[in-house]
Each structure stands twice: as C-alpha cells, then as structure tokens.
Design a protein around this motif. Sequence first.
Motif, PDB file in Angstrom:
ATOM      1  N   SER A  14       0.838  -1.206   0.000  1.00 23.12           N
ATOM      2  CA  SER A  14       0.000   0.000   0.000  1.00 23.12           C
ATOM      3  C   SER A  14       0.870   1.252   0.000  1.00 23.12           C
ATOM      4  O   SER A  14       2.031   1.213   0.398  1.00 23.12           O
ATOM      5  CB  SER A  14      -0.886  -0.038   1.249  1.00 23.12           C
ATOM      6  N   GLY A  15       0.299   2.354  -0.461  1.00 27.29           N
ATOM      7  CA  GLY A  15       1.057   3.611  -0.513  1.00 27.29           C
ATOM      8  C   GLY A  15       2.041   3.587  -1.673  1.00 27.29           C
ATOM      9  O   GLY A  15       1.834   2.908  -2.675  1.00 27.29           O
ATOM     10  N   GLY A  16       3.149   4.287  -1.524  1.00 31.09           N
ATOM     11  CA  GLY A  16       4.146   4.322  -2.594  1.00 31.09           C
ATOM     12  C   GLY A  16       4.790   2.956  -2.771  1.00 31.09           C
ATOM     13  O   GLY A  16       5.033   2.264  -1.795  1.00 31.09           O
ATOM     14  N   TYR A  46      -5.400  -0.962  -0.122  1.00 39.37           N
ATOM     15  CA  TYR A  46      -6.670  -0.941   0.608  1.00 39.37           C
ATOM     16  C   TYR A  46      -7.865  -0.853  -0.330  1.00 39.37           C
ATOM     17  O   TYR A  46      -8.963  -1.281   0.018  1.00 39.37           O
ATOM     18  CB  TYR A  46      -6.702   0.242   1.588  1.00 39.37           C
ATOM     19  N   ARG A  79      -3.578   4.394  -3.663  1.00 35.92           N
ATOM     20  CA  ARG A  79      -3.992   5.253  -2.551  1.00 35.92           C
ATOM     21  C   ARG A  79      -5.512   5.174  -2.555  1.00 35.92           C
ATOM     22  O   ARG A  79      -6.144   5.335  -3.594  1.00 35.92           O
ATOM     23  CB  ARG A  79      -3.479   6.675  -2.760  1.00 35.92           C
ATOM     24  N   SER A  80      -6.093   4.868  -1.424  1.00 37.88           N
ATOM     25  CA  SER A  80      -7.531   4.622  -1.388  1.00 37.88           C
ATOM     26  C   SER A  80      -8.237   5.641  -0.509  1.00 37.88           C
ATOM     27  O   SER A  80      -8.063   5.649   0.714  1.00 37.88           O
ATOM     28  CB  SER A  80      -7.787   3.207  -0.852  1.00 37.88           C
ATOM     29  N   PHE A  83     -10.927   3.844   1.828  1.00 37.75           N
ATOM     30  CA  PHE A  83     -10.511   3.204   3.075  1.00 37.75           C
ATOM     31  C   PHE A  83     -10.371   4.230   4.197  1.00 37.75           C
ATOM     32  O   PHE A  83     -10.364   3.876   5.377  1.00 37.75           O
ATOM     33  CB  PHE A  83      -9.194   2.441   2.865  1.00 37.75           C
ATOM     34  N   ARG A  84     -10.261   5.482   3.819  1.00 33.55           N
ATOM     35  CA  ARG A  84     -10.180   6.522   4.850  1.00 33.55           C
ATOM     36  C   ARG A  84     -11.530   6.741   5.532  1.00 33.55           C
ATOM     37  O   ARG A  84     -11.614   7.392   6.559  1.00 33.55           O
ATOM     38  CB  ARG A  84      -9.694   7.839   4.243  1.00 33.55           C
ATOM     39  N   ARG A  89     -14.131   1.013   5.331  1.00 35.09           N
ATOM     40  CA  ARG A  89     -13.496  -0.002   6.173  1.00 35.09           C
ATOM     41  C   ARG A  89     -14.497  -1.101   6.554  1.00 35.09           C
ATOM     42  O   ARG A  89     -14.124  -2.259   6.751  1.00 35.09           O
ATOM     43  CB  ARG A  89     -12.886   0.657   7.412  1.00 35.09           C
ATOM     44  N   GLY A 109       3.939   2.575   3.945  1.00 36.50           N
ATOM     45  CA  GLY A 109       4.565   3.653   4.706  1.00 36.50           C
ATOM     46  C   GLY A 109       3.726   4.023   5.926  1.00 36.50           C
ATOM     47  O   GLY A 109       2.833   3.274   6.335  1.00 36.50           O
ATOM     48  N   ASP A 110       3.999   5.190   6.502  1.00 42.01           N
ATOM     49  CA  ASP A 110       3.321   5.527   7.767  1.00 42.01           C
ATOM     50  C   ASP A 110       1.820   5.690   7.595  1.00 42.01           C
ATOM     51  O   ASP A 110       1.048   5.342   8.485  1.00 42.01           O
ATOM     52  CB  ASP A 110       3.974   6.720   8.465  1.00 42.01           C
ATOM     53  N   GLY A 111       1.399   6.171   6.412  1.00 42.03           N
ATOM     54  CA  GLY A 111      -0.036   6.294   6.156  1.00 42.03           C
ATOM     55  C   GLY A 111      -0.705   4.930   6.182  1.00 42.03           C
ATOM     56  O   GLY A 111      -1.707   4.718   6.888  1.00 42.03           O
ATOM     57  N   SER A 112      -0.142   4.006   5.459  1.00 45.88           N
ATOM     58  CA  SER A 112      -0.726   2.655   5.377  1.00 45.88           C
ATOM     59  C   SER A 112      -0.755   1.981   6.740  1.00 45.88           C
ATOM     60  O   SER A 112      -1.729   1.307   7.086  1.00 45.88           O
ATOM     61  CB  SER A 112       0.095   1.786   4.428  1.00 45.88           C
ATOM     62  N   GLY A 115      -3.400   3.541   8.922  1.00 44.81           N
ATOM     63  CA  GLY A 115      -4.715   3.042   8.492  1.00 44.81           C
ATOM     64  C   GLY A 115      -4.961   1.646   9.046  1.00 44.81           C
ATOM     65  O   GLY A 115      -6.061   1.330   9.519  1.00 44.81           O
ATOM     66  N   LEU A 118      -5.840   1.807  12.738  1.00 44.13           N
ATOM     67  CA  LEU A 118      -7.205   2.299  12.951  1.00 44.13           C
ATOM     68  C   LEU A 118      -8.213   1.181  12.660  1.00 44.13           C
ATOM     69  O   LEU A 118      -9.169   0.956  13.415  1.00 44.13           O
ATOM     70  CB  LEU A 118      -7.437   3.493  12.005  1.00 44.13           C
TER      71      LEU A 118
HETATM   72  P1  ADP Z   1       2.177   5.577   2.702  1.00 43.58           P
HETATM   73  O1  ADP Z   1       1.642   4.318   3.301  1.00 43.58           O
HETATM   74  O2  ADP Z   1       3.260   5.296   1.699  1.00 43.58           O
HETATM   75  O3  ADP Z   1       2.533   6.582   3.745  1.00 43.58           O
HETATM   76  P2  ADP Z   1      -0.263   7.040   2.130  1.00 43.58           P
HETATM   77  O4  ADP Z   1      -0.066   7.989   3.235  1.00 43.58           O
HETATM   78  O5  ADP Z   1      -0.738   7.552   0.836  1.00 43.58           O
HETATM   79  O6  ADP Z   1       1.041   6.197   1.785  1.00 43.58           O
HETATM   80  O7  ADP Z   1      -1.281   5.929   2.639  1.00 43.58           O
HETATM   81  C1  ADP Z   1      -1.696   4.866   1.795  1.00 43.58           C
HETATM   82  C2  ADP Z   1      -3.146   4.553   2.048  1.00 43.58           C
HETATM   83  O8  ADP Z   1      -3.311   4.162   3.408  1.00 43.58           O
HETATM   84  C3  ADP Z   1      -4.093   5.729   1.864  1.00 43.58           C
HETATM   85  O9  ADP Z   1      -4.456   5.923   0.535  1.00 43.58           O
HETATM   86  C4  ADP Z   1      -5.273   5.286   2.683  1.00 43.58           C
HETATM   87  O10 ADP Z   1      -6.067   4.363   1.993  1.00 43.58           O
HETATM   88  C5  ADP Z   1      -4.603   4.564   3.855  1.00 43.58           C
HETATM   89  N1  ADP Z   1      -4.499   5.515   4.973  1.00 43.58           N
HETATM   90  C6  ADP Z   1      -3.519   6.411   5.202  1.00 43.58           C
HETATM   91  N2  ADP Z   1      -3.753   7.117   6.336  1.00 43.58           N
HETATM   92  C7  ADP Z   1      -4.922   6.650   6.816  1.00 43.58           C
HETATM   93  C8  ADP Z   1      -5.731   6.946   7.963  1.00 43.58           C
HETATM   94  N3  ADP Z   1      -5.367   7.884   8.831  1.00 43.58           N
HETATM   95  N4  ADP Z   1      -6.868   6.266   8.120  1.00 43.58           N
HETATM   96  C9  ADP Z   1      -7.236   5.303   7.251  1.00 43.58           C
HETATM   97  N5  ADP Z   1      -6.546   4.974   6.169  1.00 43.58           N
HETATM   98  C10 ADP Z   1      -5.387   5.626   5.952  1.00 43.58           C
END
Ligand code: ADP
Length: 737
Positions: A14-16, A46, A79-80, A83-84, A89, A109-112, A115, A118
């Motif tokens: 997921s992510g980059g 996601y 990038r979804s 899922f946010r 979810r 990464g940290d975003g994935s 998520g 959560l």
């Molecule tokens: P990375 O994982 O490389 O940091 P992103 O920040 O784009 O990349 O996150 C990838 C995906 O993870 C997002 O498109 C989203 O679907 C999910 N995500 C990121 N942050 C959250 C969050 N706070 N709550 C739910 N899903 C999240």
Amino acid sequence: MASPDDKVIGVLTSGGDAPGMNSALRAVVRTALSKGAQVYAIYEGYQGMVDGGNQIRVMQWDDVGGILQRGGTVIGTARSADFRTREGRLKAARNLLEHGIDRLVVIGGDGSLTGANLFRQEWAGLLAELAAQGQISPQTAAEHSYLSIVGLVGSIDNDFFGTDMTIGADTALQRITDALDQIGSTASSHQRTFVVEVMGRNCGYLALMSSLAGTAHWVFIPESPPETDDWETLMCDVLRAGRAAGRRHSMVVIAEGARDRHGNPITSAQVCKVLEERLGEDARVTILGHVQRGGSPSAFDRWMSTLVGNAAVEELLSAAPESEPQLIGMRYNRVTHMPLMECVQKTRAVAEAISVQDYDRAMELRGGSFKEQFRILRTLIRALPHPPPPDVRRLKLAILTDGAPAPGMNTAVRAAVRMAVDQGHRVMAVHNGFDGLIRGDLEEFTWMDVHSWGSVGGSQLGVSRNVPSGSDLYAIARTLEAQGIEGLLVIGGWMAYESAHKLYSERNTFPAFNIPMICLPASIDNNLPGSELSIGADTALNSIVQVLDKIKQSAVAFRRCFVVEVMGNYCGYLALMSGLASGAERVYLNEEGVTLKDLETSLNDMIASFKQGKRLSLVIRNENANPLYTTSFMNALFEEEAHKLFDVRSSILGHMQQGGNPSPFDRIQATRLATRCVEFLTAEAEQNSTTCAFIGIQSGQIKIHHFDDMLRMLDIPHTRPKEQWWLALRPLVRLLS
Ligand code: ADP
C-alpha cells in the motif's frame, strides 16, 4: 485452540511502491504456506480490500515464483480514499471475512500502517455492525473477534523509526548514486555545475547518503538547513574554492524537502539560478524523480525483505490475537519487533520537528550515525583542508591496500587521506601494499590526490599478495624508520591482516614496528574477524545477483538446472546471501560441507519438481564447498541422472565478482571506517601509544579490537572468523525455495 488450518492471512502492499516489496510478498506467502496457513493477496492496496471480489485472491507456492528480481509490487498498490472512511473499512472487513482473513501483513509507509492500526481498533465495532445488518453471522463475528496486524515498512526514503533500513531504500540509493556517477562524468567533461534533486520531503537520508557515496560538493537536507541565512554566499564560496583547487565540475545534491532555517523551501531551480548568477557557471538541474523508485531491487533489498516477510508471518501465527501490533524491521542485520504505533509516532515526530523549525531535535531524532555521516560529509566535500590547528603535533601516517582488490578500497583511502590531512597530518601513500613498504615505494598524498577516488573500484594504490617474511621484515623496518612513519593504516583482506599481524608479532626483533597500526576490513569474501560486513562484499553480492538474474532468464527457456560457482574462499557468505537474494533451490557451503547424500537429495528434489512442470533450478556452490565434489562434478552428476528430464549447465562467475565500482553501502561504510581509523591512529600516536588493532562493524556499532584478540577469533585453517552471524539464515533458503 484453533488448528493451523484455521489461520488465514492477508497480505497487501500500500502507498508508494518500493523495490523489494515482491521479495517480502514471496516470503510472506511461502512462509505462511509452509506453516499450514492459508494466504490471500489483496490486490491494489486498501482499495482492493474495499472492492473485494477478484481483488482478494488465494495464493499458492508458485504464484510468487520468479518475482524476486522484479521492481515495484506485482500485487499492485494504490492510494484509497474509500478506506479513509468508516464505510469503506466496513466493506473491507466484510470482504476479509468472506475468506476468513483476520490476520494482515501490511507493507507500506506511515499512512498505510496508521490506516491498519485504525482498522484494527475499529474491528470489533465493524463486526458488530456487519452482524447487526445481517451481513455476517454472529458466529463469524465471534470467531474472528480480533484483527491481528503486522507492519513492514515499504518506503524508499528510509524515513522510519524502528528499522535501520526500509524496504526499497538501498535500491533507491543505488539508483541515485549511479546517476550521480554518470552526471559527474559528463559534468566533468564540460566543466559544468549540476544541481541534482532527489526524493525526501522530510527525510534527507537519500540526499545525504548519495552525496557521501556519489561525492557531491554541497548538499541540502530538510533536517539540517544551512546554518546561515546567506547560504548562497557560503555555498558559492565553497564551490569557487573547489574550482580553484582543480575540480572540473561541481555537484549540488538537494532533497525535495530542502529549506532554509526559517522553513522557506530551497528549490533546485533557485540553487541553479544562484550558481549561474554568482559564479557565472553553466549550471543544469536534473530532477531524478520516479527513476529512483523503479527497477530491480538490490541484493540487500531482496534478502532483507525476505527476512522481514518471513518474520512477519511467524509473528502473526504465534502472537496472541489481542497483543499490540508489531512493526518488523531490521537492526544491525537482525530482525527486530517494535510496537507499530510507537514507531509511527516517532517517525512523525521528525516531520513535526522540521515543520516547527526545531532542527536540532530533528537531527537528534535521526540518530547518532546520521549526524556522524553529515559531519564527515562536510569535511570530505571541502575544496581544501581546514588550516591546521596551531598546537597540533604533525604526524606522519602511512596508508596501504593489500590482498585481493575489493570495491571500496579507494573510497577508504580517499576518506583516510582527507581526514588526516584535514587535521594537519602528513600522509604517505604506499604503492603495491606491503611490497611497497619493502621497496620503499611511498608517495606523499595531499587533498586533491584522492579527488574522484570515492567512486572507483579496484585499488588505485595497487596491492601485493605475499605475507612478508625473512629479509622483507628488515626492509619494511628500514622504510618505516627512514620515512619516520608514526602510524600505519592497512586496508585489505585476510592476507593484509596476516601481514600486519606478522609485523606486530616481530616487534621485539624490529623496534620500528612499535607504531600504532590498524586494519580495515576490505574483502569481497567477508571473512574477516570483528566485522560483520567487510568492504566490497555488498558490491560483489550485487554483481552476483545481477548475473544470476540473467542466467535465470536464459535458463527458463529450457528445462534447465544451473550450477553456479561463486567466490568466498572458505567463507560461504556470498553463496548463501546470493542464494537468498536470487531464490536458489540449494546452496553449498564449505561451512556445511557436501556429502553424496546431499547431492542425491538435491537431485531427487529436482527430478520431482521438473516432473511437476518446473522449468528452472538454481544451485549455488561456494568455490571451496568441497575439494572433490567440484562444480563440474555436480554438473556431470545431475546431467547424467536427470535422464534428459532437464539439462544442466554450470557457470563459474570468476573475477567479475571482484570488479565494478563500489556500491553506495560499501562507499559509506568505507568512509565511516576509514575516518574512525584515522582518529584511532592519531590519538594513539599523539599519546606515544603503539596499540595495534582491527576495526569493524558489529551489531551496528563500530568496534575496535586489539591485535591480541585476533587469533582466538579465527578459524585459521579455513581463513574465516569462528563466528559468522549470517549462518543463522541458512534454514530460510530451504524454507522459501
Ligand atoms: P504511505 O503508506 O506510503 O505513507 P499514504 O499515506 O498515501 O502512503 O497511505 C496509503 C493509504 O493508506 C491511503 O491511501 C489510505 O487508503 C490509507 N491511509 C492512510 N492514512 C490513513 C488513515 N489515517 N486512516 C485510514 N486509512 C489511511
């Protein structure tokens, strides 16, 4: 207690995307299957989880065959936005439960990872809602009351707390360093200035390390903006001085998140304009962009991702479902477990420190090694040494390279010369190793004599391949005395260590040998004491893995087994690690030996798998695995017994393994170690101490051992250390192939 058959794992990227994600995926799938669990790949990150259906597919052993060498991620990433949302979810939970998935490996990464956390926290609520809506039965909700999560960090930026390296960072560093080498050669031809922008919004890792490896002349990183507001003048003064000192080009590396001390962005275009206007130079900008992300993963990214992928499944299958989610990372070449969210929070703390312009804290959070490399870089990139401190005792040091050439030797010489000269000392470079000491072939080196040595493979100084004895020792003693040498740095492999130890053991006879000495490990064999990785081994491993990719590609057209012989002398490091990184079926090491029974088992396994449709088998053999069961013997045995079910070819990789320009990892380690060696020699010589030592990196720390410890650490008949950390990885090769 649930039987292993009930354990169902989902894995997503997921992510980059990041090179090495496929190796992690392969390890997750194969480890899960070998432990009796079911495993599903969730395609397109996601979004695939939210969409369900064909995006969640059961994986079998062969579904992850042939993907180790592929860049990006074969199961896609996205990038979804869905899922946010909680609604998204909810759908994701339902889709997972359709397959009984309640354990997830999230590679992102940290975003994935945020998520994922959560999602896990909400899980019970989501299940209650699905049950209330009649979308799942109460029994299903009860059977899957916890969602277990393990995180692996896929990010080229190497920006994550809790792991020394993120999946993809080493490959990205190689891409950037290659680009800097290439830009350097054209820039030099035209005497141009280049500004090269690399990725890293909040993390200067790629910019800093590629500058150190690729010999840039100025670098901008987000964590440590220029100390003065008038950075333009400072930078131009340094680059101007470089030209005056004879540099044919200037190179500025800038992280995309570079800024000044007030948080204002510093852009590559802005830097280019400053250089043109103030220096009147023909400056060009190159933004490396997505090239940094793509392509086949490096050897390190393959084996490291394999290790963490394997550990992720072990964690998921063994930890209590309600336990805190873990992040699996690497520290000091060992797998580590850390609480996932603590790592995410600490990672974010760096970005927060940068955003509030608390740069001291940002650098502090990055850790000691990052700060140390930044300090070293700022000395090495100078056009000229600092003026010598007035009270310094000006020492005379000698440096030599010896034994088989290893990529990174020149980088070490460059760093050592500059670090010593910068402190006001004199450096005598010895030509042709210990032979040069015997013949008195020494030359004083100054700052620019090692200009551009950082990226060149082989040994510019030359090496010898004899351990001095008899009258050689008189000759060396005479040279040391005549030249007034007060400290000796020996860069090399087993034979270099042996020669240095010989001098040490003859001190009573030859008083001239009573000077401080230090050995720096440089050998592709990785067989030196007190050092987990010697300089050159990473480059050799990458060279081997690149060739194995080609061999595999050629062999797959036929039904073919390849027996490949790699170097290493009696040390199986290159054989085992290239086996892990290339997905070899079998690796033969001297450490384990080879028996006829082993060969028979391998043969029977191969016959069985070729009968099932397999097209390729790769066997890697260390050059000294067994003196009689040679590569050609294995070739003949397999060929004869295969009875035309498959054919067999062998390949002895030979000296290509010693050649090539050093990898960024080897350049960075060579620079760090050489810097520390000079510090050691000068401190010892200043105190009139005559300690002899050898240096290395162990458990991530630079350690210096006294010569007296050397012999007890060695398995002398096999020219290798008694302890070899990587032997613990042997079972993985068998498990995953
Ligand atoms: P990375 O994982 O490389 O940091 P992103 O920040 O784009 O990349 O996150 C990838 C995906 O993870 C997002 O498109 C989203 O679907 C999910 N995500 C990121 N942050 C959250 C969050 N706070 N709550 C739910 N899903 C999240």
